[in-house]
Design a protein around this motif. Structure first.
Motif, short mmCIF file in Angstrom:
data_model
loop_
_atom_site.label_atom_id
_atom_site.label_comp_id
_atom_site.label_asym_id
_atom_site.label_seq_id
_atom_site.Cartn_x
_atom_site.Cartn_y
_atom_site.Cartn_z
N CYS A 538 0.83 -1.20 0.00
CA CYS A 538 0.00 0.00 0.00
C CYS A 538 0.87 1.26 0.00
O CYS A 538 0.52 2.27 -0.63
CB CYS A 538 -0.93 0.00 1.20
SG CYS A 538 -2.15 -1.33 1.17
N SER A 539 1.99 1.20 0.69
CA SER A 539 2.91 2.33 0.75
C SER A 539 3.48 2.64 -0.64
O SER A 539 3.60 3.81 -1.04
CB SER A 539 4.04 2.05 1.74
OG SER A 539 5.01 3.07 1.72
N ILE A 540 3.86 1.59 -1.37
CA ILE A 540 4.39 1.79 -2.73
C ILE A 540 3.36 2.51 -3.60
O ILE A 540 3.68 3.46 -4.32
CB ILE A 540 4.75 0.43 -3.37
CG1 ILE A 540 5.92 -0.22 -2.61
CG2 ILE A 540 5.10 0.60 -4.85
CD1 ILE A 540 6.20 -1.65 -3.03
N ILE A 541 2.12 2.06 -3.52
CA ILE A 541 1.07 2.66 -4.34
C ILE A 541 0.82 4.11 -3.94
O ILE A 541 0.68 5.00 -4.80
CB ILE A 541 -0.22 1.82 -4.23
CG1 ILE A 541 0.00 0.43 -4.84
CG2 ILE A 541 -1.39 2.52 -4.93
CD1 ILE A 541 -1.12 -0.54 -4.61
N ARG A 542 0.81 4.39 -2.63
CA ARG A 542 0.60 5.77 -2.17
C ARG A 542 1.71 6.69 -2.67
O ARG A 542 1.47 7.79 -3.14
CB ARG A 542 0.55 5.81 -0.64
CG ARG A 542 -0.76 5.40 -0.02
CD ARG A 542 -0.85 5.83 1.43
NE ARG A 542 0.27 5.35 2.21
CZ ARG A 542 0.32 4.16 2.82
NH1 ARG A 542 -0.71 3.34 2.73
NH2 ARG A 542 1.37 3.80 3.54
N LEU A 608 0.34 -2.01 -10.96
CA LEU A 608 -0.82 -2.90 -11.06
C LEU A 608 -0.52 -4.26 -10.45
O LEU A 608 -1.40 -4.91 -9.88
CB LEU A 608 -1.25 -3.05 -12.51
CG LEU A 608 -1.98 -1.82 -13.09
CD1 LEU A 608 -2.23 -1.99 -14.57
CD2 LEU A 608 -3.29 -1.58 -12.35
N LEU A 609 0.72 -4.72 -10.58
CA LEU A 609 1.10 -5.96 -9.92
C LEU A 609 0.98 -5.81 -8.40
O LEU A 609 0.46 -6.69 -7.72
CB LEU A 609 2.53 -6.33 -10.30
CG LEU A 609 3.15 -7.53 -9.55
CD1 LEU A 609 2.30 -8.77 -9.77
CD2 LEU A 609 4.57 -7.76 -10.02
N CYS A 610 1.44 -4.67 -7.90
CA CYS A 610 1.30 -4.40 -6.46
C CYS A 610 -0.17 -4.36 -6.05
O CYS A 610 -0.56 -4.95 -5.04
CB CYS A 610 1.97 -3.06 -6.10
SG CYS A 610 3.76 -3.05 -6.25
#
Length: 632
Positions: A538-542, A608-610
């Motif tokens: 979630c951190s990577i996406i944020r 998208l993989l994340c």
């Protein structure tokens, strides 16, 4: 306080099971692609119980890949060898010596050869059978290519385009599109089931956690689940409790929960009086008659005791996030006479030494349904409950979650129901299942108790898990990163989740040793580690600042998951835990450690993989009754 150092006893190790297939189409030699290819895994089960799943009408669900391939190979086998009747043996491919020749494998050739050898067919060895099976496969968008290896093994590589479409559909429409579809529409899950006026202990913890997970998995599979709490709220002990209540509080109308106090202590005191005072015992037995006769004063006292217990139970259920509908022993009591009368008319119930029993082949003792003193017992109540669930609630699958020590009781009463014609003898629907589980042990190898040898109160145990979780977060400096309210929410999710996962990850039939230190460890196969991995995703996406919902509509990512279908249908929560842990390990070890996400040409696909990994993890957490953590 509970003991702080208790060793964990794990079940025999289960071989690492492949479960996921991912491929990055535009960069076949990139480390990300290696992750996606290396994580081609399929769930392998300790049980070979046949799935009750069926294909979703008109849909190519990823959850049904194995089943869809099975249908294709069924057609192929019938065409290639029409005189042989075998079920397609399609299984996930296993990596051997670092090599993997496909995603799935059809292993029918050798079995078919053993049936046709020497019968003048056109085949001269198992490999020729395998080649014929491959040659007769109907065309399908699912399969990219097939090869025959060794003595006829047909290796199947799934089509990248089909996998990409399946993933995109899941990301856009939601993971519910991957849900299995079962043959049944309604099930009863009978779990938790504590006794009124007694504390819930760790045995009830296991039943509650396992039962809730089974209910969630069935609900995910579009089954209407009747979550039943079969509490022990009827029987001779209530005469003892009511009489003690009357004598301790003459003005019973004024009694409240505070005056009754600790129900466990109240029960102990009344039991001591019952055992030591013959006159009190006589009055208590008379109180049972008054209660069962419906005398208002006695019924009101019974309701009051039950309500105090329910409030205690609800404190546990709220902490665990468990929903239940109570239908206790008293609910089924009015149905017992009619049910027993029907069984008697069928000639199943006979007199034996003053009792009424059902003789069952294969058991050296009869099933007692009415005791010699004329009172009912567990068997009579369970038969009435089963009759009600089949005839009134129209359940097609009734699942009982109790300790393994009750296995014989369930086997006997299931057999009695089958003899009565309530259940089909061939195991088809409607059917019943006993989901047994082992003991929770302390460091001494005995039942888990406090240092004073008392049974552990579940509320205290869960609160200690939350407290230890918060302490651990503070010690790691997290109090500087979060507000007090945020820290409290994380501690609740991690603490309660850790207790649940430590139970569910074990084969439910084995005993396991309760160990706070182990279950709250942030390394290894623990809820803490898994929740941390989800928070990291979630951190990577944020940090990317990208609109993931918009990316889902524009980008295709070739990733297919062998979903939790069989875990949902075969009553095995530990398999779902194994899947979740393996998914996290592959994401962390193969992808996160080797592939930068933000600021690279492949950022969109990797985000998208994340996201896809996060979606799957959140669904798994939900099925296990664990609250996902987005920051940690």
């Amino acid at each position: 306080m509970l003991g702080s150092s208790i060793n964990l006893i794990l079940p025999p190790p289960i071989s690492s099971s492949p479960f996921l297939s991912l491929t990055r189409l535009s960069l076949p030699s990139h480390p990300a692609a290696e992750l996606l290819k290396a994580s081609s895994r399929k769930l392998i089960f300790a049980t070979k119980a046949r799935s009750v799943s069926t294909m979703a009408a008109g849909g190519e669900s990823v959850a049904s890949v194995k089943r869809q391939l099975g249908k294709l190979f069924e057609v192929s086998i019938r065409t290639a060898v029409p005189d042989v009747n075998v079920e397609p043996a399609v299984v996930p491919s296993i990596e051997k010596s670092g090599k993997k020749f496909g995603d799935y494998q059809c292993n029918n050739a050798m079995d078919i050869w053993s049936k046709i050898k020497g019968k003048g067919t056109a085949f001269n060895n198992p490999r020729s059978v395998g080649e014929a099976i491959m040659a007769n496969l109907p065309k399908s968008d699912i399969i990219e290519s097939c090869t025959v290896a060794g003595p006829g093994f047909v290796n199947i590589v799934l089509a990248k385009d089909w996998m990409a479409k399946s993933l995109q559909k899941m990301l856009v429409d939601g993971i519910e599109t991957w849900a299995p579809q079962l043959q049944i529409k309604r099930a009863v899950v009978d779990f938790s089931s504590p006794n009124i006026a007694k504390e819930m202990h760790v045995g009830h913890l296991r039943s509650t956690i396992i039962g809730d997970t089974l209910a969630r998995m069935l609900e995910f599979s579009k089954v209407e689940v009747l979550r039943r709490n079969h509490v022990g709220d009827w029987g001779t002990q209530f005469g003892m409790l009511i009489q003690y209540l009357f004598e301790k509080f003459p003005n019973v109308d004024d009694v409240n929960e505070m005056e009754i106090g600790d129900l466990q202590e109240f029960y102990k005191q009344s039991k001591k009086r019952f055992d030591e005072d013959p006159a009190f015992k006589e009055r208590a037995q008379a109180a049972v008659v008054s209660l069962q006769g419906g005398t208002p004063k006695y019924r009101e006292a019974w309701l009051q005791i039950c309500e105090v217990s329910r409030r205690e139970f609800q404190m546990v259920y709220e902490r665990l996030g468990t929903q239940l509908e109570e239908k206790g022993e008293s609910f089924y009591n009015p149905y017992i006479p009619g049910v027993l009368e029907k069984l008697t008319e069928q000639g199943l119930i006979v007199e034996s030494e003053g009792a009424r029993v059902i003789h069952l082949e294969g058991f050296n003792i009869p099933l007692i349904v009415v005791k010699s003193n004329g009172s009912y017992n567990y068997a009579s109540t369970d038969l009435a409950a089963l009759w009600y669930r089949l005839n009134e609630e129209k359940a097609e699958w009734i699942i009982y979650v109790t300790d393994v020590g009750q296995q014989q009781h369930f086997s006997m009463f299931f057999k009695a129901a089958t003899l009565a014609g309530w259940l089909p003898a061939d195991g088809s629907y409607p059917k019943v299942s006993h989901v047994g589980f082992g003991l929770v042990l302390g460091e001494d190898g005995k039942r888990f108790r406090t240092r004073s040898s008392d049974v552990v109160r579940l509320v205290d145990l869960l609160d200690e898990a939350k407290s230890r979780s918060k302490t651990s977060l503070v010690e790691r400096g997290k109090s500087e990163d979060f507000t007090e309210e945020e820290l409290k929410k994380i501690a609740v999710a991690v603490g309660y989740g850790a207790v649940k996962y430590a139970d569910l990850k074990n084969n439910r039939l084995t005993n396991y040793t309760f160990d706070f230190d182990q279950m709250l460890n942030d390394k290894g196969n623990t809820a803490v580690y898994l929740l941390y991995m989800h928070a990291r995703i979630c951190s990577i996406i944020r940090k990317s600042g990208k609109d993931i919902d918009e990316l889902k509509k524009r980008e295709k990512l070739c990733w297919v998951m062998q979903t939790v279908e069989e875990a949902c249908t075969n009553l095995l929560p530990s398999v779902l835990c194994e899947y979740l842990y393996n998914l996290s390990e592959i994401f962390s070890g193969k992808f996160y450690s080797n592939c930068q996400v933000i600021g690279t040409p492949e950022e969109t696909s990797r985000l998208l993989l994340c996201e896809a990994t996060g979606v799957v993890m959140r669904k798994c957490f939900h099925l296990l009754g664990i609250e996902a953590v987005y920051k940690m």
